[in-house]
Design an enzyme around this catalytic site. Structure first.
Site: not given
Ligand code: BGC
Length: 766
Positions: A310
């Site tokens: 993530d």
């Molecule tokens: C979130 C994810 C997301 C990623 C990319 C993160 O802050 O936890 O769910 O896919 O950002 O945008």
């Protein structure tokens, strides 16, 4: 009932609940031709090229803003692609949604550089979390919590199919969706992003979405479908604090039996990739857990997809989690644990440091090759080598009336009628005057929630003005002359999601004088992730004061809850004649609600999570039996109660259903048997209606304290007045097993209870 439904739900129940050691139901096999091409590509790559493929950057590093337009910079493109050979880019600049035309051109340019650098197309990823979050003019569906409330996997599949089409229209081949975290804590700010608290519902819906996004053949994802990244692996929704990205402490058996189950179902359906939980489980950040990443997810399932971090989560290992002393150590730990791609998102030093680690022998070349193989395999599966870009002309249905209608029809099935005293609903449009009030009454931002045009969803009213708010939809359906609007309470849209302006409750009360009935639309403003943390689960004081003041007028109050998680309403619920939880129904939610209130359609949604009544009594439907005990004799009385506002699976309809003649083909069974459970469901009311039929089980005596209930299978039937259908579930006996403290599945002899609605059967395991 629809035969396909039946078969699908039975197969899914089997696939989901069988243990790690049981037979697998993998939906795809590696494609020999793809494997050959992967090996050929890999064999000609340098270490620099391989490591570049493992890096994913945010688009912000590729350009700059010129007024309201984000422009790519040649020198930045050259550095990222020609020098560092970066393999993936994500996110929308800003982040704010862009037009499909802009995306077409931008991703085309990125691919030109990527192909020039090493002959490998870039994989672009977007969070198309409930429809096309980041492409303007497209379709926004209800959030996943709503799809969970529909208990209808075909609905989820259709939403994903349309989202895939509209995402490819923008030349993007990959989405970080669906989310199959279990929302087992009402406080968590990401409750609404998944399909509710139950692992079977998440598994079935997640799998349906994978199939909708990717299409029928995960090895050959065509130009109308996209790859998926299932997130956030795993136990993200059970933080002890209830706050985003904080530690979870989960026993191994619960991890295995519940949190792992939906991911297992999705990878078996052929999901191209998985994104990792940013936080830790039992003290170990998931990003460094070889056990969960490599052993459980890759080796035990045989899954050959790709694991992506993530946002900035390798950095977080040393900056937040403190399990590494510096970035280089963090990279070493994460890659060796099984991470294949690092969502950096702003730095190229990942590449330099990983090359050093390989040269120093701290990360073996075999691990790099394995990661790159998985990345290349995903790119081949998406067809990017043969067709790196799409052509917008092939997507005439982008943002079409047909797609918006599908979103509206979906929203209708996801709203939950929780109370209907004296049958006040449906409210026939017969000239009665309705006061529409509350901070959620006239807001596209509130209908959509987060991940809508922007991360926090703040600008939805600007971008979704062609769609109707609740107020606008009510004006259209009931006639403007019959609608009075006075908000009474409003949000401060420039502040934090929980901030409200000085309330004007008196004005709403005065406006109620001219109304026959009050539609009070309350809930939450939009938020996403950490900014959505809360300290008080109750609905805001202003909003509860508004409802109390309006109820004091003596006019009937219909309470509309529009919220991403269950905010406590126990003091105002008794004042309302009707309660509808519309959750976060998306752009067409206003129209869907007006259709339901007017009785043009019937309610069929059910609560996807347990709605708490008290702030210190948070629980889930599958609590352990000893959490609720009767009064004890003697001087010490240890009685305990589970007291919730509305249970998981609860929801009313304008019609009534009778369950008759529940039966099972064998009342005695042993491991390996398959039970066939049937029940006749009859629509005994005067309106057509859909009914979710849920099969629960209970283990009466077990060597670990048994759960009060577990959902084992579900389906949805559509019945005309007077119509009856037989619903049949096939339930493998092994599904009734539990994972013990030894991590193994146990099916113990003794009595089990099977329950559908108010009907109960007892069966015996020998
Ligand atoms: C979130 C994810 C997301 C990623 C990319 C993160 O802050 O936890 O769910 O896919 O950002 O945008």
């Amino acid at each position: 009932m629809n035969k396909r439904n039946l078969v699908t739900s039975a197969v899914m129940a089997l696939a989901v609940t069988m243990g790690a050691h049981a037979q697998r139901t993998i939906n795809y096999i590696p494609d020999a031709k793809i494997e050959q091409r992967v090996e050929q590509t890999l064999s000609r790559m340098t270490l620099e090229e391989k490591v570049g493929q493992m890096n994913e950057l945010a688009i912000d590093v590729l350009g700059h803003w010129e007024g309201s337009r984000f422009v790519l910079d040649k020198d930045k493109l050259e550095t990222v692609f020609l020098r560092y050979k970066v393999g993936s880019i994500l996110n929308t600049p800003g982040p704010v949604a862009q037009t499909p035309e802009w995306w077409q051109q931008t991703i085309r340019t990125i691919n030109e550089y990527s192909l020039k650098a090493c002959g490998i197309p870039c994989v672009y990823g977007l969070d198309q979390n409930h429809g096309v979050t980041y492409t303007l003019g497209g379709t926004l569906f209800p959030q996943n919590t709503n799809l969970g409330a529909s208990f209808d996997p075909e609905l989820a599949m259709r939403a994903a199919t349309i989202t895939a089409y509209e995402t490819r229209a923008a030349n993007c081949p990959w989405t970080y969706s669906p989310t199959v975290d279990l929302s087992r804590d009402a406080r968590w700010p990401r409750v609404w992003e998944n399909f509710g608290e139950d692992c079977l519902v998440n598994a079935v819906m997640g799998r349906a979405m994978v199939e909708g996004f990717q299409g029928p053949d995960p090895n050959h994802i065509d130009k109308y479908h996209i790859g998926t990244s299932i997130k956030h692996y795993m136990a993200y929704g059970t933080a002890r604090t209830g706050k985003d990205r904080t530690p979870a402490y989960v026993p191994e058996w619960e991890l295995r039996e519940k949190h792992f189950a939906p991911f297992k179902a999705c990878v078996e359906a052929g999901a191209t990739s998985v994104m990792v939980n940013s936080a830790s489980i039992n003290g170990t950040p998931v990003h460094v857990s070889a056990k969960y990443l490599t052993q459980w997810l890759k080796e035990e399932t045989g899954w050959d997809g790709m694991i992506v971090t993530d946002w900035a989560d390798i950095d977080n290992l040393w900056k937040r989690e403190m399990v590494a002393a510096n970035k280089k150590d963090a990279i070493c730990m994460a890659i060796n644990a099984g991470i294949d791609m690092a969502m950096e998102p702003y730095n190229l030093d990942f590449c330099d440091l990983l090359i050093e680690l390989v040269k120093e022998g701290r990360v073996p070349m075999t691990r790099i090759d394995d990661a790159v193989r998985r990345i290349l395999r995903m790119k081949y599966r998406m067809g990017l080598f043969d067709m790196p870009n799409t052509n917008i002309k092939d997507y005439p249905k982008y943002g079409s009336a047909e797609h918006f209608q599908a979103a509206q029809d979906a929203a209708v099935q996801t709203m939950v009628l929780l109370k209907n005293k004296g049958g006040i609903l449906p409210l026939k449009p017969e000239g009665k005057k309705i006061l529409v009030t509350g901070p959620n009454a006239n807001s596209m931002r509130c209908l959509n929630g987060g991940w809508s045009y922007t991360w926090q969803g703040k600008d939805a009213d600007r971008f979704a003005s062609q769609h109707n708010t609740i107020l606008e939809a009510m004006q259209q359906r009931y006639g403007s002359e019959n609608i009075i609007y006075e908000a009474g309470v409003t949000y401060n849209n420039d502040g934090q999601y929980w901030e409200e302006n000085e309330p004007q409750i008196e004005r709403a009360v005065r406006a109620a004088a001219d109304a026959d009935v009050i539609l009070a639309c309350v809930g939450e403003n939009s938020y996403a992730e950490t900014p959505g943390n809360l300290n008080d689960l109750a609905l805001s004081q202003n909003q509860r004061d508004l409802v109390k003041a309006l109820a004091a007028t003596g006019k009937p109050v219909i309470l509309v809850l529009n919220e991403g998680r269950p905010r406590l309403v126990s003091d105002i619920e008794p004042l309302a004649d009707a309660v509808v939880d519309i959750l976060l129904p998306g752009n067409e939610g206003g129209n869907a609600l007006a259709r339901l209130l007017a009785g043009d359609d019937n309610f069929s949604g059910r609560m996807p999570f347990t709605y708490p009544r008290h702030s210190a009594s948070l629980t889930t439907y599958d609590y352990r039996v000893s959490e609720e005990t009767g009064t004890m004799e003697g001087v010490y009385d240890y009685n305990a109660q589970v007291d919730v506002q509305w249970p998981f699976g609860y929801g009313l309809s304008y019609t009534t259903f009778d369950y008759i003649n529940m039966r099972v083909d064998k009342t005695d069974f042993t491991a390996g048997d398959v039970l066939t459970v049937s029940v006749d469901v009859r629509n005994t009311g005067r309106m057509a209606g859909k009914e979710s039929v849920l099969l629960f089980s209970r283990d009466m005596v077990a060597s670990i304290v048994p759960e009060s209930r577990r959902l084992r299978a579900f389906t949805k039937v559509d019945l005309k007045p007077g119509e009856m259908r037989t619903v049949t579930f096939t339930l493998p006996a092994d599904d009734l097993a539990f994972v013990g403290n030894d991590g193994r599945r146990h099916l113990e002899p003794g009595e089990f209870l099977l329950q559908v609605a108010d009907k109960v059967l007892r069966v015996n395991c020998r």
